[in-house]
Structures are given as C-alpha cells and as structure tokens.
Motif scaffolding. Sequence first.
Motif, PDB file in Angstrom:
ATOM      1  N   ARG A  31     -54.511 -77.149 -47.234  1.00  0.00           N
ATOM      2  CA  ARG A  31     -55.732 -77.786 -46.739  1.00  0.00           C
ATOM      3  C   ARG A  31     -55.409 -79.059 -45.968  1.00  0.00           C
ATOM      4  NH1 ARG A  31     -57.821 -75.387 -51.653  1.00  0.00           N
ATOM      5  NH2 ARG A  31     -57.397 -77.237 -52.899  1.00  0.00           N
ATOM      6  N   LEU A  32     -54.408 -79.802 -46.404  1.00  0.00           N
ATOM      7  CA  LEU A  32     -53.994 -80.995 -45.657  1.00  0.00           C
ATOM      8  C   LEU A  32     -53.451 -80.625 -44.281  1.00  0.00           C
ATOM      9  CD1 LEU A  32     -52.314 -83.514 -48.112  1.00  0.00           C
ATOM     10  CD2 LEU A  32     -54.315 -83.852 -46.680  1.00  0.00           C
ATOM     11  N   ARG A  33     -52.722 -79.528 -44.207  1.00  0.00           N
ATOM     12  CA  ARG A  33     -52.215 -79.077 -42.910  1.00  0.00           C
ATOM     13  C   ARG A  33     -53.369 -78.691 -41.988  1.00  0.00           C
ATOM     14  NH1 ARG A  33     -48.114 -74.607 -43.775  1.00  0.00           N
ATOM     15  NH2 ARG A  33     -47.557 -74.994 -41.606  1.00  0.00           N
ATOM     16  N   ILE A  34     -54.385 -78.053 -42.540  1.00  0.00           N
ATOM     17  CA  ILE A  34     -55.568 -77.696 -41.746  1.00  0.00           C
ATOM     18  C   ILE A  34     -56.256 -78.965 -41.240  1.00  0.00           C
ATOM     19  CG2 ILE A  34     -57.910 -76.733 -41.870  1.00  0.00           C
ATOM     20  CD1 ILE A  34     -56.721 -74.587 -43.784  1.00  0.00           C
ATOM     21  N   ILE A  35     -56.463 -79.922 -42.134  1.00  0.00           N
ATOM     22  CA  ILE A  35     -57.101 -81.177 -41.756  1.00  0.00           C
ATOM     23  C   ILE A  35     -56.295 -81.878 -40.667  1.00  0.00           C
ATOM     24  CG2 ILE A  35     -57.608 -83.532 -42.579  1.00  0.00           C
ATOM     25  CD1 ILE A  35     -59.708 -81.685 -43.569  1.00  0.00           C
ATOM     26  N   THR A  36     -54.982 -81.903 -40.824  1.00  0.00           N
ATOM     27  CA  THR A  36     -54.122 -82.551 -39.832  1.00  0.00           C
ATOM     28  C   THR A  36     -54.228 -81.841 -38.483  1.00  0.00           C
ATOM     29  OG1 THR A  36     -52.614 -83.250 -41.573  1.00  0.00           O
ATOM     30  CG2 THR A  36     -51.763 -83.298 -39.340  1.00  0.00           C
ATOM     31  N   ALA A  37     -54.223 -80.512 -38.495  1.00  0.00           N
ATOM     32  CA  ALA A  37     -54.341 -79.744 -37.248  1.00  0.00           C
ATOM     33  C   ALA A  37     -55.678 -80.022 -36.563  1.00  0.00           C
ATOM     34  CB  ALA A  37     -54.173 -78.252 -37.525  1.00  0.00           C
ATOM     35  N   LEU A  38     -56.722 -80.209 -37.368  1.00  0.00           N
ATOM     36  CA  LEU A  38     -58.059 -80.440 -36.811  1.00  0.00           C
ATOM     37  C   LEU A  38     -58.309 -81.900 -36.456  1.00  0.00           C
ATOM     38  CD1 LEU A  38     -60.198 -78.180 -39.169  1.00  0.00           C
ATOM     39  CD2 LEU A  38     -59.450 -77.684 -36.821  1.00  0.00           C
ATOM     40  N   ALA A  49     -54.635 -69.921 -38.173  1.00  0.00           N
ATOM     41  CA  ALA A  49     -53.767 -68.927 -38.814  1.00  0.00           C
ATOM     42  C   ALA A  49     -52.399 -68.889 -38.137  1.00  0.00           C
ATOM     43  CB  ALA A  49     -54.427 -67.551 -38.774  1.00  0.00           C
ATOM     44  N   GLU A  50     -52.395 -68.949 -36.811  1.00  0.00           N
ATOM     45  CA  GLU A  50     -51.131 -68.943 -36.075  1.00  0.00           C
ATOM     46  C   GLU A  50     -50.324 -70.219 -36.343  1.00  0.00           C
ATOM     47  OE1 GLU A  50     -49.527 -68.757 -31.468  1.00  0.00           O
ATOM     48  OE2 GLU A  50     -51.514 -67.974 -31.936  1.00  0.00           O
ATOM     49  N   ILE A  51     -50.993 -71.351 -36.323  1.00  0.00           N
ATOM     50  CA  ILE A  51     -50.321 -72.633 -36.565  1.00  0.00           C
ATOM     51  C   ILE A  51     -49.702 -72.671 -37.962  1.00  0.00           C
ATOM     52  CG2 ILE A  51     -50.738 -75.116 -36.923  1.00  0.00           C
ATOM     53  CD1 ILE A  51     -52.930 -74.828 -34.692  1.00  0.00           C
ATOM     54  N   SER A  60     -59.790 -68.856 -43.644  1.00  0.00           N
ATOM     55  CA  SER A  60     -61.239 -68.895 -43.843  1.00  0.00           C
ATOM     56  C   SER A  60     -61.591 -69.370 -45.252  1.00  0.00           C
ATOM     57  CB  SER A  60     -61.856 -67.520 -43.599  1.00  0.00           C
ATOM     58  OG  SER A  60     -61.764 -67.185 -42.240  1.00  0.00           O
ATOM     59  N   HIS A  61     -60.840 -68.893 -46.233  1.00  0.00           N
ATOM     60  CA  HIS A  61     -61.071 -69.311 -47.614  1.00  0.00           C
ATOM     61  C   HIS A  61     -60.887 -70.830 -47.756  1.00  0.00           C
ATOM     62  CE1 HIS A  61     -61.031 -69.379 -51.960  1.00  0.00           C
ATOM     63  NE2 HIS A  61     -59.866 -70.004 -51.918  1.00  0.00           N
ATOM     64  N   GLN A  62     -59.816 -71.360 -47.181  1.00  0.00           N
ATOM     65  CA  GLN A  62     -59.556 -72.798 -47.255  1.00  0.00           C
ATOM     66  C   GLN A  62     -60.622 -73.590 -46.495  1.00  0.00           C
ATOM     67  OE1 GLN A  62     -57.410 -73.941 -49.346  1.00  0.00           O
ATOM     68  NE2 GLN A  62     -56.517 -71.954 -49.787  1.00  0.00           N
ATOM     69  N   LEU A  63     -61.046 -73.080 -45.361  1.00  0.00           N
ATOM     70  CA  LEU A  63     -62.089 -73.754 -44.585  1.00  0.00           C
ATOM     71  C   LEU A  63     -63.410 -73.818 -45.355  1.00  0.00           C
ATOM     72  CD1 LEU A  63     -61.383 -72.363 -41.015  1.00  0.00           C
ATOM     73  CD2 LEU A  63     -61.222 -74.764 -41.732  1.00  0.00           C
TER      74      LEU A  63
END
Length: 103
Positions: A31-38, A49-51, A60-63
Amino acid sequence: ANVQAALDEMPDDSVVYSLAECFKTLADPTRLRIITALSERELCVCDLAEILGLTGSAVSHQLRLLRGQRLVKYRKEGKIAYNTLDDSHIHALIRQGIQHIAE
C-alpha cells in the motif's frame, strides 16, 4: 500544570482511533508503494499492476482499503478509473515520512 495542559491538548478518542487505523493501513509495504506511485501522478489499476508487479485484482483490493481510509480517490473516464491521492495531506505525510527515514 503540564499534565493538565497535555490532557487538554489530547485529541478525542475517536480521532486517535481513526488516526491509528490510517497508520495501520499505511503499515503495509504494498500500500505504501501504491501511495508513493500516486504521489506524483494519477494512475489506473493496470498501470499500478505493471509498476508493482502485481495482478490487477491484487491492486484493486489494496486500492479499496486505501479508499476506505480516504487516502486514495478515483475519477472515471469511460471504463477506466484513474486513482490519485485523496488530498495534499497524504502527499505531505508520505514525503515527511521518507525524509524522516532518510535522515
């Protein structure tokens, strides 16, 4: 006097609980990686997903969890949902956390 001042400044239990839940959500590396990417751009699930090297379903589940804590929001453009951080506070929180670790 110091004890009373500290008690007066203490947030309500509901605020403390919500903040703890927010930090619990952020405690997951994915989730931290998602937040950082966003933090710099909006991305769709397939981009994330690619990143991250994950399936779209896993992203999607994490989002969903991140949206539940109001850390991430999305906008629809046709059939594609573009995700961004919910507000500038999230960006500042992550940026400050990274700076703290780097020092």
